[in-house]
Design a protein around this motif. Structure first.
Motif, mmCIF file in Angstrom:
data_model
loop_
_atom_site.group_PDB
_atom_site.id
_atom_site.type_symbol
_atom_site.label_atom_id
_atom_site.label_comp_id
_atom_site.label_asym_id
_atom_site.label_seq_id
_atom_site.Cartn_x
_atom_site.Cartn_y
_atom_site.Cartn_z
ATOM 1 N N ALA A 288 0.749 -1.216 0.077
ATOM 2 C CA ALA A 288 0.189 -0.129 0.066
ATOM 3 C C ALA A 288 0.678 1.229 -0.053
ATOM 4 O O ALA A 288 0.523 2.253 -0.681
ATOM 5 C CB ALA A 288 -0.875 -0.028 1.102
ATOM 6 N N PRO A 289 1.951 1.392 0.881
ATOM 7 C CA PRO A 289 2.365 2.842 0.758
ATOM 8 C C PRO A 289 2.952 3.202 -0.529
ATOM 9 O O PRO A 289 2.856 4.255 -0.992
ATOM 10 C CB PRO A 289 3.780 2.352 1.794
ATOM 11 N N ASP A 290 3.581 2.172 -1.568
ATOM 12 C CA ASP A 290 4.184 2.488 -2.578
ATOM 13 C C ASP A 290 3.142 2.906 -3.495
ATOM 14 O O ASP A 290 3.247 4.179 -4.108
ATOM 15 C CB ASP A 290 4.778 1.380 -3.359
ATOM 16 N N ALA A 291 1.924 2.507 -3.424
ATOM 17 C CA ALA A 291 0.734 2.793 -4.400
ATOM 18 C C ALA A 291 0.230 3.939 -3.861
ATOM 19 O O ALA A 291 -0.145 5.015 -4.600
ATOM 20 C CB ALA A 291 -0.140 1.769 -4.365
ATOM 21 N N ILE A 292 0.224 4.280 -2.680
ATOM 22 C CA ILE A 292 -0.670 5.448 -2.026
ATOM 23 C C ILE A 292 0.345 6.594 -2.337
ATOM 24 O O ILE A 292 -0.276 7.545 -2.802
ATOM 25 C CB ILE A 292 -0.745 5.213 -0.437
ATOM 26 N N TRP A 293 1.890 6.362 -2.008
ATOM 27 C CA TRP A 293 2.634 7.653 -2.200
ATOM 28 C C TRP A 293 2.537 8.003 -3.900
ATOM 29 O O TRP A 293 2.574 9.200 -4.170
ATOM 30 C CB TRP A 293 3.918 7.244 -1.999
ATOM 31 N N ARG A 294 2.393 6.984 -4.891
ATOM 32 C CA ARG A 294 2.593 7.204 -6.175
ATOM 33 C C ARG A 294 1.492 8.289 -6.434
ATOM 34 O O ARG A 294 1.502 9.306 -7.156
ATOM 35 C CB ARG A 294 2.742 5.952 -7.080
ATOM 36 N N ARG A 295 0.321 7.624 -6.111
ATOM 37 C CA ARG A 295 -0.970 8.468 -6.298
ATOM 38 C C ARG A 295 -1.216 9.931 -5.798
ATOM 39 O O ARG A 295 -1.421 10.781 -6.405
ATOM 40 C CB ARG A 295 -2.290 7.545 -5.988
ATOM 41 N N TYR A 296 -0.607 9.767 -4.696
ATOM 42 C CA TYR A 296 -0.686 11.124 -3.732
ATOM 43 C C TYR A 296 0.302 12.182 -4.751
ATOM 44 O O TYR A 296 -0.388 13.119 -4.746
ATOM 45 C CB TYR A 296 -0.189 11.002 -2.447
ATOM 46 N N GLY A 297 1.410 11.587 -5.136
ATOM 47 C CA GLY A 297 2.238 12.426 -5.752
ATOM 48 C C GLY A 297 1.519 13.050 -7.358
ATOM 49 O O GLY A 297 1.777 14.309 -7.750
ATOM 50 N N GLU A 298 0.782 12.097 -7.942
ATOM 51 C CA GLU A 298 0.221 12.445 -9.250
ATOM 52 C C GLU A 298 -0.797 13.431 -8.851
ATOM 53 O O GLU A 298 -0.912 14.549 -9.650
ATOM 54 C CB GLU A 298 -0.423 11.341 -9.748
ATOM 55 N N LEU A 299 -1.580 13.399 -7.780
ATOM 56 C CA LEU A 299 -2.607 14.317 -7.583
ATOM 57 C C LEU A 299 -1.967 15.697 -6.895
ATOM 58 O O LEU A 299 -2.467 16.721 -7.464
ATOM 59 C CB LEU A 299 -3.792 13.840 -6.364
ATOM 60 N N TRP A 300 -1.032 15.461 -6.000
ATOM 61 C CA TRP A 300 -0.544 16.910 -5.684
ATOM 62 C C TRP A 300 0.195 17.632 -6.941
ATOM 63 O O TRP A 300 -0.081 18.713 -7.144
ATOM 64 C CB TRP A 300 0.827 16.507 -4.844
ATOM 65 N N CYS A 301 0.864 17.095 -7.703
ATOM 66 C CA CYS A 301 1.449 17.670 -9.030
ATOM 67 C C CYS A 301 0.364 18.136 -9.927
ATOM 68 O O CYS A 301 0.566 19.327 -10.512
ATOM 69 C CB CYS A 301 2.347 16.802 -9.825
ATOM 70 N N GLU A 302 -0.764 17.607 -9.934
ATOM 71 C CA GLU A 302 -1.802 18.005 -10.924
ATOM 72 C C GLU A 302 -2.444 19.373 -10.357
ATOM 73 O O GLU A 302 -2.690 20.467 -10.796
ATOM 74 C CB GLU A 302 -2.852 17.103 -10.994
ATOM 75 N N ALA A 303 -2.432 19.207 -9.035
ATOM 76 C CA ALA A 303 -3.162 20.440 -8.257
ATOM 77 C C ALA A 303 -2.197 21.623 -8.282
ATOM 78 O O ALA A 303 -2.641 22.493 -8.341
ATOM 79 C CB ALA A 303 -3.191 20.017 -6.853
ATOM 80 N N ALA A 304 -1.001 21.347 -8.057
ATOM 81 C CA ALA A 304 0.062 22.646 -8.090
ATOM 82 C C ALA A 304 0.359 23.160 -9.301
ATOM 83 O O ALA A 304 0.641 24.408 -9.576
ATOM 84 C CB ALA A 304 1.361 22.018 -7.269
ATOM 85 N N ALA A 305 0.558 22.182 -10.333
ATOM 86 C CA ALA A 305 0.917 22.588 -11.769
ATOM 87 C C ALA A 305 -0.055 23.550 -12.407
ATOM 88 O O ALA A 305 0.250 24.271 -13.302
ATOM 89 C CB ALA A 305 1.484 21.519 -12.558
ATOM 90 N N ASN A 306 -1.348 22.989 -12.365
ATOM 91 C CA ASN A 306 -2.316 23.546 -13.182
ATOM 92 C C ASN A 306 -2.828 25.127 -12.783
ATOM 93 O O ASN A 306 -3.219 25.165 -11.646
ATOM 94 C CB ASN A 306 -3.431 22.628 -13.220
ATOM 95 N N ARG A 307 -2.461 25.864 -13.547
ATOM 96 C CA ARG A 307 -2.703 27.336 -13.247
ATOM 97 C C ARG A 307 -4.022 27.821 -13.061
ATOM 98 O O ARG A 307 -4.388 28.856 -12.631
ATOM 99 C CB ARG A 307 -2.043 28.206 -14.136
ATOM 100 N N THR A 308 -4.910 27.011 -13.640
ATOM 101 C CA THR A 308 -6.395 27.296 -13.475
ATOM 102 C C THR A 308 -7.056 26.881 -11.980
ATOM 103 O O THR A 308 -7.766 27.675 -11.732
ATOM 104 C CB THR A 308 -7.349 26.485 -14.622
ATOM 105 N N ASN A 309 -6.417 26.130 -11.468
ATOM 106 C CA ASN A 309 -6.405 26.087 -9.869
ATOM 107 C C ASN A 309 -6.667 27.355 -9.111
ATOM 108 O O ASN A 309 -5.323 27.933 -9.411
ATOM 109 C CB ASN A 309 -5.904 24.821 -9.270
ATOM 110 N N PRO A 310 -7.174 27.479 -8.368
ATOM 111 C CA PRO A 310 -7.184 29.001 -7.665
ATOM 112 C C PRO A 310 -6.347 29.146 -6.319
ATOM 113 O O PRO A 310 -6.195 30.070 -5.625
ATOM 114 C CB PRO A 310 -8.611 29.089 -7.062
#
Length: 271
Positions: free
Chosen positions: A133-155
């Motif tokens: 679980a830790p490997d899978a959770i960390w990978r998905r967390y990183g994907e979501l975090w990077c999506e949130a941070a990189a997309n300038r349309t997010n507020p």
């Protein structure tokens, strides 16, 4: 040196304690020059059925009014009307339009949910203990975090507790170095600030968010950094701020970036 806290929660979040006025009194007594109130932006019943995780829409007018009263009572402190917003990815079910965001001069972006699962909720911790679980959770967390941070349309103005996935002390088997570099690049691309969040030192991970190596990656990428205590009680409104400054200095930062009540930024030199 000035003391600033850009992340706190009071009674208007179902899991917080203390009134806005009590926070304001505590901030003034501790010598803070800036305090951002960042109650959790309302979640739908699908994510917060018990109204425990976020502020309710009906409490927003009182929240705003009480911050104005705090400003009048303590003119020496700059109080910022802020909010912490959960990134929900494809499951977003709220109207995050201009009208909904207008009251807030400062918006923290956070990832607390992985595909609908509140991964940092102690009541839902069991999934972390499943094989692999830790490997899978960390990978998905990183994907979501990077999506949130990189997309300038997010507020979001800043990304809070960047490596929250370490909260319970579970770590992946893979090397986190490339993972950290990807997070730093995402924050740079999205023109976000990040925060040193002092609360991590009081969880199982026993380390502030972010880890020193991740903070150093943010610094190399030129990502501005602020400090938030993530206080859930007025007693902790100034907890470990000076330690956070030291962590920033060790990572190579020489100034703290501070949001303002008008939506701008200023900086203070780390001494």
């Amino acid at each position: 040196m000035e003391l600033v806290n850009t992340h706190c929660h009071c009674v208007y979040s179902g899991h917080g304690a203390g009134s806005v006025a009590e926070y304001a009194d505590a901030a003034a007594a501790a010598g803070l020059t800036t305090l951002a109130f960042t109650e959790h932006f309302p979640l739908s019943a699908a994510f917060d059925p018990d109204r425990y995780l976020s502020m309710t829409e009906e409490n927003l007018p009182r929240y705003l009014a009480e911050i104005e009263q705090a400003r009048a009572a303590h003119p020496s402190v700059e109080f910022i009307v802020g909010t912490e917003m959960d990134y929900l990815g494809d499951l977003e079910d709220r109207a995050l339009d201009e009208a909904a965001l207008a009251p807030f001069a400062f918006k923290l972006g956070s990832v607390h949910f992985i595909d609908g699962w509140a991964f940092d909720d102690p009541a839902q911790r069991g999934r972390w203990e499943e094989p692999g679980a830790p490997d899978a959770i960390w990978r998905r967390y990183g994907e979501l975090w990077c999506e949130a941070a990189a997309n300038r349309t997010n507020p979001y103005d800043a990304m809070s507790h960047p490596d929250l996935a370490k909260k319970f002390g579970f770590y992946p088997t893979f090397d986190l170095g490339p993972f950290y570099e990807a997070m730093a690049e995402a924050a740079r691309a999205g023109e976000r600030m990040v925060e040193v969040n002092t609360s991590g030192a009081y969880y199982a991970c026993a380390e502030m968010f972010p880890a020193p190596a991740l903070l150093a990656a943010f610094r190399r990428a030129g990502v501005p950094c602020t400090v938030g205590c993530d206080s859930h009680d007025p007693a902790n409104v100034a907890r470990d701020i000076r330690r956070a400054y030291d962590l920033m200095y060790e990572a190579g930062y020489r100034s703290v970036t501070v949001p303002t009540a008008t939506g701008d930024r200023r900086s203070i030199t780390i001494e």
